[in-house]
Design a protein around this motif. Sequence first.
Motif, PDB file in Angstrom:
ATOM      1  N   ASP A  81     -51.513 -56.791  13.569  1.00  0.00           N
ATOM      2  CA  ASP A  81     -51.728 -57.481  12.299  1.00  0.00           C
ATOM      3  C   ASP A  81     -51.005 -56.717  11.204  1.00  0.00           C
ATOM      4  OD1 ASP A  81     -53.491 -55.472  11.023  1.00  0.00           O
ATOM      5  OD2 ASP A  81     -55.019 -56.101  12.470  1.00  0.00           O
ATOM      6  N   TYR A  90     -55.856 -51.261  22.091  1.00  0.00           N
ATOM      7  CA  TYR A  90     -57.280 -51.606  22.161  1.00  0.00           C
ATOM      8  C   TYR A  90     -58.008 -50.547  22.999  1.00  0.00           C
ATOM      9  CZ  TYR A  90     -57.111 -56.328  20.078  1.00  0.00           C
ATOM     10  OH  TYR A  90     -57.019 -57.407  19.226  1.00  0.00           O
ATOM     11  N   HIS A 127     -66.773 -61.668  14.705  1.00  0.00           N
ATOM     12  CA  HIS A 127     -65.463 -61.073  14.981  1.00  0.00           C
ATOM     13  C   HIS A 127     -65.392 -60.659  16.446  1.00  0.00           C
ATOM     14  CE1 HIS A 127     -62.986 -57.195  15.111  1.00  0.00           C
ATOM     15  NE2 HIS A 127     -62.116 -58.171  14.972  1.00  0.00           N
ATOM     16  N   GLY A 134     -61.843 -59.897  17.955  1.00  0.00           N
ATOM     17  CA  GLY A 134     -60.496 -59.476  18.314  1.00  0.00           C
ATOM     18  C   GLY A 134     -60.460 -57.993  18.613  1.00  0.00           C
ATOM     19  N   GLU A 144     -64.927 -66.017  17.804  1.00  0.00           N
ATOM     20  CA  GLU A 144     -63.517 -65.699  18.061  1.00  0.00           C
ATOM     21  C   GLU A 144     -63.288 -65.447  19.561  1.00  0.00           C
ATOM     22  OE1 GLU A 144     -62.153 -62.290  15.860  1.00  0.00           O
ATOM     23  OE2 GLU A 144     -60.048 -62.709  16.323  1.00  0.00           O
TER      24      GLU A 144
HETATM   25  C1  LIG Z   1     -56.361 -54.768  15.329  1.00  0.00           C
HETATM   26  C2  LIG Z   1     -57.142 -55.981  15.706  1.00  0.00           C
HETATM   27  O1  LIG Z   1     -56.480 -56.718  16.691  1.00  0.00           O
HETATM   28  C3  LIG Z   1     -57.413 -56.888  14.498  1.00  0.00           C
HETATM   29  O2  LIG Z   1     -56.203 -57.449  14.104  1.00  0.00           O
HETATM   30  C4  LIG Z   1     -58.408 -57.957  14.891  1.00  0.00           C
HETATM   31  O3  LIG Z   1     -59.647 -57.401  15.121  1.00  0.00           O
HETATM   32  C5  LIG Z   1     -58.470 -59.072  13.872  1.00  0.00           C
HETATM   33  O4  LIG Z   1     -58.668 -58.661  12.572  1.00  0.00           O
HETATM   34  C6  LIG Z   1     -59.373 -60.215  14.226  1.00  0.00           C
HETATM   35  O5  LIG Z   1     -59.866 -60.850  13.316  1.00  0.00           O
HETATM   36  O6  LIG Z   1     -59.537 -60.455  15.407  1.00  0.00           O
END
Ligand SMILES: C[C@H](O)[C@@H](O)[C@@H](O)[C@H](O)C(=O)O
Length: 436
Positions: A26, A34, A352, A354, A383
């Motif tokens: 991002d 991750y 959230h 991600g 998500e």
């Molecule tokens: C570093 C991560 O992938 C973030 O970009 C991610 O959590 C993101 O903000 C999201 O909303 O999923």
Amino acid sequence: MTALRIERVEVRDIRFPTSLEAHGSDAMHTDPDYSCAYVTIHIENDSVLKGHGLAFTLGRGTEVVVQAVRSLARLVEGEDCHEIWNDFAGFWRKITSESQMRWIGPEKGAIHLAVAAVVNALWDLWARHENKPVWKLLVDLPPEKLVSTIDFRYITDVITPAECIQMLKEHRPEAESEMKTTGFPAYTTQVGWLGYSDDTVNSLCKEFLNDGFTSFKVKVGQNLEDDKKRLKLVRDAIGPDHNLMIDANQRWDVEEAIQWVTELQEFKPLWIEEPTSPDDILGHATIAKALKPLDIGVATGEMCQNRVIFKQLLQANAISFCQIDSCRMGGINEVIAVYFMAKKFGIPVCPHAGGVGLCEMVQHLQIWDYISLTGEKQNRMIEWVDHLHEHFTSPPKVRRGHYIAPKDPGYSTEIKIRSIETYEFPDGKYWSSVQN
Ligand SMILES: C[C@H](O)[C@@H](O)[C@@H](O)[C@H](O)C(=O)O
Ligand SMILES: [Mg+2]
């Protein structure tokens, strides 16, 4: 009742090299690996029952959280799980308020991520002990018992235990079976990672549309012209009626956020996520007010450090979507406090996910919310990013754009032994091979 005494809190630094293919990238995190601080709670004289919990991190940050878990372990080892579960709020306060450790928080940052990993492992253990998935444990706990797990310090001006108990619904078997068959709506962020090429974005849009997805999130915030190009590409691919959300990962100042998002209004985003600093409650309120006439909501939460910030965001009319994170706050006990406050303010929660292990956890929370708290799907979605689930023993099932309620006992947080052996940092097979 036989004691379930905690023998040992084991913690590992697990990192996946997702930055190699720009997965998860991002405007602020351009090379995310991750990762997680992965906790296993071992029980005395029991080699089968274990609790697994994790806090999502990115690469190098993981070692700090791992060390924080080690520092907390002495407050947990030797405790009896039944006693913890009987006064979970008391235990939560004990580990978040320890007189010397709290100085490096309090209730925020690396130490709070460590609390989350430990507390989530205790919930995983509790659910496994009851032979239920966590969502079902939450649904089945008597309202007083569930609410008694929350530490209400700092939020009683907005919500009380008695109000929360009142809010909980009677058992709804039809809602449970709906979650097991149709499931809860999901949206995907996978089409929008900033480091992906246009071709990849295009083919992912097609793939997710074919899979039945109707909501798509795209990263923005590095370059306005690029954002316009990418949003046009995605809007053209998904059509005018599907939801498109945008996420800036805290890239802007307040005025800059308003101007930038105004430039993107033609793409009809449902929300702008993390437009500015996660601590700037009044800044979010200013942005929300300015974007309201454009019909663009403000969403935030993945870096909201605790229930107090959420309380103020809600009080200040600063958000239209509340994005709890399962391991940024201190685990389930604190997250459900935010669900109760969001319900009181009439703000939908869209968790959230991600990251690694987040989809695994938040599905339980949202499914509980649907069955026991709000009964709502309107404007609510979980998500979904399809990364790294193969490393978990109970990966989430997403079908036709919906999360299907998990069946296996626990919080879906157990990582496979083989994956640990490969991705533990720095000595796992993968990391030792790339460093040599
Ligand atoms: C570093 C991560 O992938 C973030 O970009 C991610 O959590 C993101 O903000 C999201 O909303 O999923
Ligand atoms: Mg985000």
